[in-house]
Motif scaffolding. Structure first.
Motif: not given
Length: 115
Positions: A95-115
């Motif tokens: 997730x990305x998060x913006x921090x300042x006067x307010x705080x905002x979050x994104x919805x996220x992106x899946x990262x999978x590390x696997x063989x």
């Protein structure tokens, strides 16, 4: 409407690389410090990295330092996370998060590390 939209996640083999992006809109991106936070299955959120407003100061979680690079382009209202030498323990929703006067979050992106 405030939006943080992450992209760039996917399935990658151990040792591989991914570049995450976070496109911001609806607020003044250049007034906010930015973070990447991840959440692995069955675990709580975990801070990964931060960058200040100008983009000239960065910090990293110990386990990703030297492998991940956070950056931002204030002209494009976009945050990035370059991830190299990925490990299975990096598997999470990022997730990305913006921090300042307010705080905002994104919805996220899946990262999978696997063989």
């Amino acid at each position: 409407e405030v939006q943080l939209v992450e992209s760039g996640g996917g399935l990658v083999q151990p040792g591989g690389s991914l570049r995450l992006s976070c496109a911001a809109s609806g607020f003044i991106f250049s007034n906010y410090a930015m973070n990447w936070v991840r959440q692995a299955p069955g675990k709580g959120p975990e801070w990964v990295s931060s960058i200040n407003i100008p983009g000239d100061s960065t910090t990293y979680k110990n386990s990703v330092r030297g492998r991940f690079t956070i950056s931002r382009d204030n002209a494009k209202n976009t945050l990035y996370l370059q991830m190299n030498n990925l490990k299975p323990d990096d598997t999470a929703v990022y997730y990305c998060r913006a921090v300042g006067l307010r705080e905002y979050w994104g919805q996220g992106t899946q990262v999978t590390v696997s063989s």
